[in-house]
Design a protein around this motif. Structure first.
Motif, PDB file in Angstrom:
ATOM      1  N   VAL A 138      41.393   1.760  -4.924  1.00  0.00           N
ATOM      2  CA  VAL A 138      42.189   3.295  -5.974  1.00  0.00           C
ATOM      3  C   VAL A 138      42.404   4.156  -5.314  1.00  0.00           C
ATOM      4  N   ASN A 139      43.124   4.797  -5.144  1.00  0.00           N
ATOM      5  CA  ASN A 139      44.039   6.180  -5.146  1.00  0.00           C
ATOM      6  C   ASN A 139      43.318   6.845  -5.667  1.00  0.00           C
ATOM      7  N   THR A 140      42.193   7.605  -6.326  1.00  0.00           N
ATOM      8  CA  THR A 140      41.904   8.581  -7.052  1.00  0.00           C
ATOM      9  C   THR A 140      42.657  10.022  -7.021  1.00  0.00           C
ATOM     10  N   SER A 141      43.631  10.429  -5.802  1.00  0.00           N
ATOM     11  CA  SER A 141      43.709  11.593  -6.003  1.00  0.00           C
ATOM     12  C   SER A 141      45.289  11.956  -6.715  1.00  0.00           C
ATOM     13  N   ARG A 142      46.077  12.497  -6.959  1.00  0.00           N
ATOM     14  CA  ARG A 142      46.925  12.843  -7.460  1.00  0.00           C
ATOM     15  C   ARG A 142      48.298  13.383  -6.523  1.00  0.00           C
ATOM     16  N   ASN A 143      47.503  13.786  -5.481  1.00  0.00           N
ATOM     17  CA  ASN A 143      48.929  14.265  -4.117  1.00  0.00           C
ATOM     18  C   ASN A 143      48.697  13.747  -3.159  1.00  0.00           C
ATOM     19  N   GLN A 144      47.427  13.536  -3.373  1.00  0.00           N
ATOM     20  CA  GLN A 144      46.687  12.708  -1.529  1.00  0.00           C
ATOM     21  C   GLN A 144      46.878  11.168  -1.013  1.00  0.00           C
ATOM     22  N   ASP A 145      46.995  10.946   0.339  1.00  0.00           N
ATOM     23  CA  ASP A 145      47.111   8.988   0.564  1.00  0.00           C
ATOM     24  C   ASP A 145      46.291   8.844   0.444  1.00  0.00           C
ATOM     25  N   LEU A 146      45.282   7.942   0.281  1.00  0.00           N
ATOM     26  CA  LEU A 146      44.000   7.499   0.326  1.00  0.00           C
ATOM     27  C   LEU A 146      44.346   6.573   1.992  1.00  0.00           C
ATOM     28  N   VAL A 147      43.549   6.675   3.128  1.00  0.00           N
ATOM     29  CA  VAL A 147      44.138   6.559   3.964  1.00  0.00           C
ATOM     30  C   VAL A 147      42.935   5.600   4.979  1.00  0.00           C
ATOM     31  N   THR A 148      42.644   4.312   4.754  1.00  0.00           N
ATOM     32  CA  THR A 148      41.794   4.016   5.346  1.00  0.00           C
ATOM     33  C   THR A 148      41.660   2.942   6.707  1.00  0.00           C
ATOM     34  N   PHE A 149      41.040   3.251   7.793  1.00  0.00           N
ATOM     35  CA  PHE A 149      40.815   1.900   8.583  1.00  0.00           C
ATOM     36  C   PHE A 149      39.983   0.811   8.437  1.00  0.00           C
ATOM     37  N   PHE A 150      40.474  -0.605   8.550  1.00  0.00           N
ATOM     38  CA  PHE A 150      39.621  -1.971   8.232  1.00  0.00           C
ATOM     39  C   PHE A 150      39.676  -2.487   8.905  1.00  0.00           C
ATOM     40  N   VAL A 151      38.253  -3.201   9.047  1.00  0.00           N
ATOM     41  CA  VAL A 151      38.077  -4.656  10.291  1.00  0.00           C
ATOM     42  C   VAL A 151      36.943  -6.140   9.308  1.00  0.00           C
ATOM     43  N   TYR A 152      38.042  -7.287   9.292  1.00  0.00           N
ATOM     44  CA  TYR A 152      37.419  -8.426   9.450  1.00  0.00           C
ATOM     45  C   TYR A 152      37.571  -9.591   9.694  1.00  0.00           C
ATOM     46  N   PRO A 153      36.771 -10.589   9.542  1.00  0.00           N
ATOM     47  CA  PRO A 153      36.999 -11.624  10.782  1.00  0.00           C
ATOM     48  C   PRO A 153      38.031 -12.461  10.921  1.00  0.00           C
ATOM     49  N   GLY A 154      38.503 -12.464  11.803  1.00  0.00           N
ATOM     50  CA  GLY A 154      39.999 -13.510  12.342  1.00  0.00           C
ATOM     51  C   GLY A 154      39.963 -14.701  11.163  1.00  0.00           C
ATOM     52  N   ASP A 155      39.498 -15.164  10.854  1.00  0.00           N
ATOM     53  CA  ASP A 155      39.326 -16.212   9.610  1.00  0.00           C
ATOM     54  C   ASP A 155      39.065 -15.935   8.610  1.00  0.00           C
ATOM     55  N   ALA A 156      38.912 -14.874   8.039  1.00  0.00           N
ATOM     56  CA  ALA A 156      38.815 -14.629   6.373  1.00  0.00           C
ATOM     57  C   ALA A 156      39.717 -15.219   5.645  1.00  0.00           C
ATOM     58  N   GLY A 157      41.076 -14.535   6.380  1.00  0.00           N
ATOM     59  CA  GLY A 157      42.135 -15.046   5.186  1.00  0.00           C
ATOM     60  C   GLY A 157      42.122 -14.204   3.773  1.00  0.00           C
ATOM     61  N   HIS A 158      43.177 -15.125   2.717  1.00  0.00           N
ATOM     62  CA  HIS A 158      43.357 -13.859   1.426  1.00  0.00           C
ATOM     63  C   HIS A 158      43.123 -15.177   0.569  1.00  0.00           C
ATOM     64  N   ASP A 159      42.833 -14.482  -0.676  1.00  0.00           N
ATOM     65  CA  ASP A 159      42.586 -16.350  -1.652  1.00  0.00           C
ATOM     66  C   ASP A 159      43.266 -14.514  -2.571  1.00  0.00           C
ATOM     67  N   TYR A 160      44.397 -14.271  -3.198  1.00  0.00           N
ATOM     68  CA  TYR A 160      45.134 -13.504  -4.324  1.00  0.00           C
ATOM     69  C   TYR A 160      45.184 -14.319  -5.479  1.00  0.00           C
ATOM     70  N   GLY A 161      44.920 -15.278  -5.401  1.00  0.00           N
ATOM     71  CA  GLY A 161      44.935 -16.037  -7.488  1.00  0.00           C
ATOM     72  C   GLY A 161      44.089 -15.659  -7.560  1.00  0.00           C
ATOM     73  N   THR A 162      43.317 -15.857  -7.191  1.00  0.00           N
ATOM     74  CA  THR A 162      42.074 -15.475  -8.147  1.00  0.00           C
ATOM     75  C   THR A 162      42.372 -14.071  -8.939  1.00  0.00           C
ATOM     76  N   ILE A 163      42.238 -13.014  -7.976  1.00  0.00           N
ATOM     77  CA  ILE A 163      42.296 -11.980  -8.910  1.00  0.00           C
ATOM     78  C   ILE A 163      43.836 -11.789  -9.410  1.00  0.00           C
ATOM     79  N   GLU A 164      44.741 -12.853  -9.292  1.00  0.00           N
ATOM     80  CA  GLU A 164      45.903 -12.314  -9.961  1.00  0.00           C
ATOM     81  C   GLU A 164      46.183 -13.115 -11.394  1.00  0.00           C
TER      82      GLU A 164
END
Ligand code: 6PG
Ligand code: NI
Length: 193
Positions: A138-164
């Motif tokens: 969540v970007n809580t600044s009113r004027n700046q981008d929130l920039v992050t570097f991320f790293v996670y395991p290659g086999d993780a995959g994504h489950d978007y449906g549960t949160i949707e």
């Protein structure tokens, strides 16, 4: 993609080398912002860009590390800050590390059992997301981008449906000009679903 060690720089939040550039606009977030009227009104004005991801491509197998840069732009839908869709990893027992490069924000997290956590993201801070924890920036600044570097395991995959389907247990809203963490009225405990 190359199978030889590599380096890359990050210039104004953008990696000097990347394979995929993903953009997500308001329309992919249907049902996710708490104020449906504000969401509909914003969408009627245009399908605004909420966030972008620059990915370095790697094979999606255990042993590899997927990595890249996430940029959440500043903005509000009603009182709710711009944010990512958020997800569980499909392979639930996989973790993720975030390193904040710029901006200010929060990571909203929860487990399938209903535990929750919200941690601040500030430049120079590292966030460890353990296995099992869904995560949304969540970007809580009113004027700046929130920039992050991320790293996670290659086999993780994504489950978007549960949160949707259920949202996150906690919302981050702007109240009196400051971010506040509030209960999501639509969230239901796992036992009640
Ligand atoms: C991942 C990471 C991260 C994330 C982006 C965008 O597992 O891929 O958590 O790269 O994808 O921050 O967030 P969404 O994937 O939830 O849209
Ligand atoms: Ni993730």
């Amino acid at each position: 993609m190359q199978d030889y060690p590599y380096t890359f720089g990050i210039s104004e939040g953008i990696p000097t080398h990347y394979d995929n550039h993903i953009t997500r606009t308001l329309s992919v977030m249907a049902g996710q912002f708490a104020d449906q009227g504000a969401y509909d009104a914003a969408l009627a004005e245009g399908d605004e860009l909420l966030y972008e991801v620059y990915e370095l491509k790697r094979p999606e197998v255990a042993g590899e590390l997927l990595h890249g840069i996430s940029i959440v732009h500043p903005g509000l839908v009603g009182d709710e800050y711009f944010m990512t869709k958020g997800h569980f990893h499909a392979e639930l027992e996989t973790a993720e590390v975030y390193y904040c490069l710029a901006g200010e924000g929060m990571m909203v997290m929860e487990t399938p059992e209903g535990d929750w956590a919200v941690e601040e993201l500030r430049p120079g801070r590292v966030l460890y997301v353990p296995p099992r924890w869904a995560h949304r920036s969540v970007n809580t600044s009113r004027n700046q981008d929130l920039v992050t570097f991320f790293v996670y395991p290659g086999d993780a995959g994504h489950d978007y449906g549960t949160i949707e389907a259920q949202g996150f247990r906690k919302l981050v809203l702007q109240k009196d000009g400051r971010p506040q963490i509030l209960d999501n009225p639509h969230w239901r405990a796992p036992a009640e679903r």
